[in-house]
Design a protein around this motif. Structure first.
Motif, PDB file in Angstrom:
ATOM      1  N   GLU A  66       0.845  -1.191   0.000  1.00 46.11           N
ATOM      2  CA  GLU A  66       0.000   0.000   0.000  1.00 46.11           C
ATOM      3  C   GLU A  66       0.879   1.238   0.000  1.00 46.11           C
ATOM      4  N   PHE A  67       0.701   2.112  -0.995  1.00 43.44           N
ATOM      5  CA  PHE A  67       1.405   3.380  -1.032  1.00 43.44           C
ATOM      6  C   PHE A  67       0.558   4.431  -0.312  1.00 43.44           C
ATOM      7  N   ILE A  68       1.181   5.161   0.571  1.00 40.69           N
ATOM      8  CA  ILE A  68       0.477   6.182   1.345  1.00 40.69           C
ATOM      9  C   ILE A  68       0.612   7.526   0.639  1.00 40.69           C
ATOM     10  N   ASP A  88       3.305  11.755  -9.910  1.00 40.13           N
ATOM     11  CA  ASP A  88       2.768  10.756  -8.981  1.00 40.13           C
ATOM     12  C   ASP A  88       3.868  10.338  -8.005  1.00 40.13           C
ATOM     13  N   THR A  89       3.626  10.496  -6.725  1.00 39.83           N
ATOM     14  CA  THR A  89       4.648  10.176  -5.718  1.00 39.83           C
ATOM     15  C   THR A  89       4.891   8.673  -5.587  1.00 39.83           C
ATOM     16  N   ARG A  90       4.035   7.860  -6.156  1.00 41.73           N
ATOM     17  CA  ARG A  90       4.276   6.413  -6.141  1.00 41.73           C
ATOM     18  C   ARG A  90       5.343   6.017  -7.158  1.00 41.73           C
ATOM     19  N   ASP A  91       5.646   6.932  -8.079  1.00 33.96           N
ATOM     20  CA  ASP A  91       6.594   6.664  -9.147  1.00 33.96           C
ATOM     21  C   ASP A  91       7.959   7.232  -8.772  1.00 33.96           C
ATOM     22  N   ASN A  92       8.998   6.409  -8.835  1.00 27.36           N
ATOM     23  CA  ASN A  92      10.347   6.896  -8.524  1.00 27.36           C
ATOM     24  C   ASN A  92      11.273   6.782  -9.727  1.00 27.36           C
ATOM     25  N   GLY A  93      10.697   6.665 -10.927  1.00 22.72           N
ATOM     26  CA  GLY A  93      11.498   6.569 -12.140  1.00 22.72           C
ATOM     27  C   GLY A  93      11.938   7.933 -12.630  1.00 22.72           C
ATOM     28  N   SER A  94      12.687   7.922 -13.704  1.00 21.91           N
ATOM     29  CA  SER A  94      13.173   9.167 -14.295  1.00 21.91           C
ATOM     30  C   SER A  94      12.664   9.244 -15.727  1.00 21.91           C
ATOM     31  N   ARG A  95      11.363   9.409 -15.849  1.00 24.16           N
ATOM     32  CA  ARG A  95      10.722   9.455 -17.158  1.00 24.16           C
ATOM     33  C   ARG A  95      11.164  10.679 -17.963  1.00 24.16           C
ATOM     34  N   GLU A  96      11.627  11.723 -17.261  1.00 23.38           N
ATOM     35  CA  GLU A  96      12.036  12.950 -17.948  1.00 23.38           C
ATOM     36  C   GLU A  96      13.263  12.744 -18.825  1.00 23.38           C
ATOM     37  N   ASP A  97      14.022  11.679 -18.557  1.00 24.35           N
ATOM     38  CA  ASP A  97      15.240  11.429 -19.319  1.00 24.35           C
ATOM     39  C   ASP A  97      14.976  10.725 -20.653  1.00 24.35           C
ATOM     40  N   SER A 105      14.048  22.219 -13.859  1.00 27.98           N
ATOM     41  CA  SER A 105      14.446  22.448 -12.470  1.00 27.98           C
ATOM     42  C   SER A 105      14.165  21.285 -11.541  1.00 27.98           C
ATOM     43  N   PHE A 106      13.551  20.219 -12.038  1.00 27.82           N
ATOM     44  CA  PHE A 106      13.127  19.129 -11.154  1.00 27.82           C
ATOM     45  C   PHE A 106      14.166  18.016 -11.132  1.00 27.82           C
ATOM     46  N   SER A 107      14.388  17.460  -9.980  1.00 27.81           N
ATOM     47  CA  SER A 107      15.288  16.321  -9.846  1.00 27.81           C
ATOM     48  C   SER A 107      14.591  15.237  -9.038  1.00 27.81           C
ATOM     49  N   LYS A 108      14.752  13.976  -9.446  1.00 27.90           N
ATOM     50  CA  LYS A 108      14.086  12.888  -8.734  1.00 27.90           C
ATOM     51  C   LYS A 108      14.630  12.741  -7.312  1.00 27.90           C
ATOM     52  N   HIS A 109      15.794  13.338  -7.041  1.00 25.96           N
ATOM     53  CA  HIS A 109      16.391  13.200  -5.721  1.00 25.96           C
ATOM     54  C   HIS A 109      15.680  14.054  -4.669  1.00 25.96           C
ATOM     55  N   ASN A 110      15.018  15.137  -5.094  1.00 32.11           N
ATOM     56  CA  ASN A 110      14.292  15.929  -4.108  1.00 32.11           C
ATOM     57  C   ASN A 110      12.781  15.692  -4.210  1.00 32.11           C
ATOM     58  N   LYS A 111      12.394  14.661  -4.934  1.00 33.66           N
ATOM     59  CA  LYS A 111      10.984  14.299  -5.029  1.00 33.66           C
ATOM     60  C   LYS A 111      10.610  13.422  -3.850  1.00 33.66           C
ATOM     61  N   LYS A 112       9.544  13.760  -3.186  1.00 32.44           N
ATOM     62  CA  LYS A 112       9.078  12.969  -2.051  1.00 32.44           C
ATOM     63  C   LYS A 112       8.360  11.733  -2.563  1.00 32.44           C
ATOM     64  N   ILE A 113       8.925  10.559  -2.300  1.00 36.76           N
ATOM     65  CA  ILE A 113       8.335   9.308  -2.757  1.00 36.76           C
ATOM     66  C   ILE A 113       7.341   8.811  -1.716  1.00 36.76           C
ATOM     67  N   ALA A 114       6.205   8.312  -2.171  1.00 32.09           N
ATOM     68  CA  ALA A 114       5.162   7.835  -1.270  1.00 32.09           C
ATOM     69  C   ALA A 114       5.678   6.695  -0.398  1.00 32.09           C
TER      70      ALA A 114
END
Length: 284
Positions: A161-163, A212-221, A263-272
């Motif tokens: 379950e992702f919160i 989506d915070t459930r996603d931790n991929g790097s689709r932007e690349d 300006s977005f980086s996956k490292h500062n994205k809050k993952i669920a």
């Protein structure tokens, strides 16, 4: 005082217009359908066939087309399914504008002649039926699914379950309403000139999963997005958002995705937060 009088006058004019419109719609018992006809497989030349179709105030363009197919000419080619604006199958150009036939009431068009043509920017198959192969290929290229290795559990007896908070859901919820009808794709001027451009639907879905915070991929690349034929080819005409029947606003998604790329980086994205459950009992 003059301003109030002017507003009252405008309101009265609008009410008179609506009353005349309702009166004309009530008295109209039929419309003329101009249906685009062409079959590439047989090499038929394009033409318009006209059909007179009886209507009621609740008659949709799809209803009118199905009446013409049932009682006038059974060879009319048309794609449809749900009849409730959920599947997106019946997209076509109606009176010069991309619309869903099942979602467009004949009375809304305020015209005695209704022209139905296939969607632009799609290869034609027959009559009103177009080929969505390239459209779905672009959609697939942005990986439209959750990228998270923790979502796949090796033990089938366990559940995960992702919160997410309501605010986190709101970041992408609007863009999840897309039904892949192709109307935005057909209205996009960039798609019309660049077949490598993914289109507003695919790019908006790329943002939907990136946000989506459930996603931790790097689709932007992905090269299909950050490329000269990708998101930077969008001219922000806004036509895609104007024709979207579900209020997705693809042009907004594209602009937000541009912000992520700059300006977005996956490292500062809050993952669920992920919680595991086994047989209904939490095992954290």
């Amino acid at each position: 005082m003059n301003g109030i009088i002017k507003k009252l006058s405008m309101l009265r004019t609008r009410q008179d217009t609506e009353q005349r419109s309702k009166k004309s719609l009530t008295s109209r018992s039929s419309v003329i359908l101009r249906v685009y006809r062409s079959n590439n497989a047989n090499g038929d030349s394009a033409r318009f066939d006209k059909f007179e179709v009886p209507t009621q105030r609740w008659t949709t363009v799809l209803d009118a087309l199905l009446y013409a197919k049932s009682y006038k000419d059974t060879s009319i080619g048309i794609r449809y399914s749900c009849r409730m604006a959920s599947c997106g199958s019946c997209g076509m150009k109606i009176n010069g504008r991309p619309r869903l036939a099942c979602y467009t009431n004949v009375s809304e068009l305020e015209s005695d002649v209704i022209s139905c043509e296939p969607l632009p920017n799609f290869p034609l198959i027959r009559d009103l039926v177009t080929d969505f192969s390239q459209f779905f290929s672009h959609h697939k290229s942005v990986q439209p699914y959750i990228l998270n290795q923790n979502a796949d559990l090796p033990d089938s007896r366990e559940l995960s379950e992702f919160i997410q908070s309501p605010r986190e859901v709101d970041e992408y919820l609007q863009f999840s309403y897309c039904i892949k009808c192709g109307l935005c794709y057909s209205a996009c001027p960039t798609v019309a000139t660049d077949i490598k451009f993914p289109g507003p639907q695919a790019l908006a879905q790329a943002y939907r999963y990136s946000a989506d915070t459930r996603d931790n991929g790097s689709r932007e690349d992905l090269k299909t997005i950050d490329d000269k034929h990708g998101i930077w080819r969008c001219h922000f005409a806004g036509s895609c958002s104007n024709v979207c029947p579900k209020g997705v606003d693809p042009s907004l998604g594209i602009q937000l995705l541009r912000g992520h790329l700059m300006s977005f980086s996956k490292h500062n994205k809050k993952i669920a937060e992920l919680k595991y459950h086994s047989h209904g009992n939490q095992i954290l």
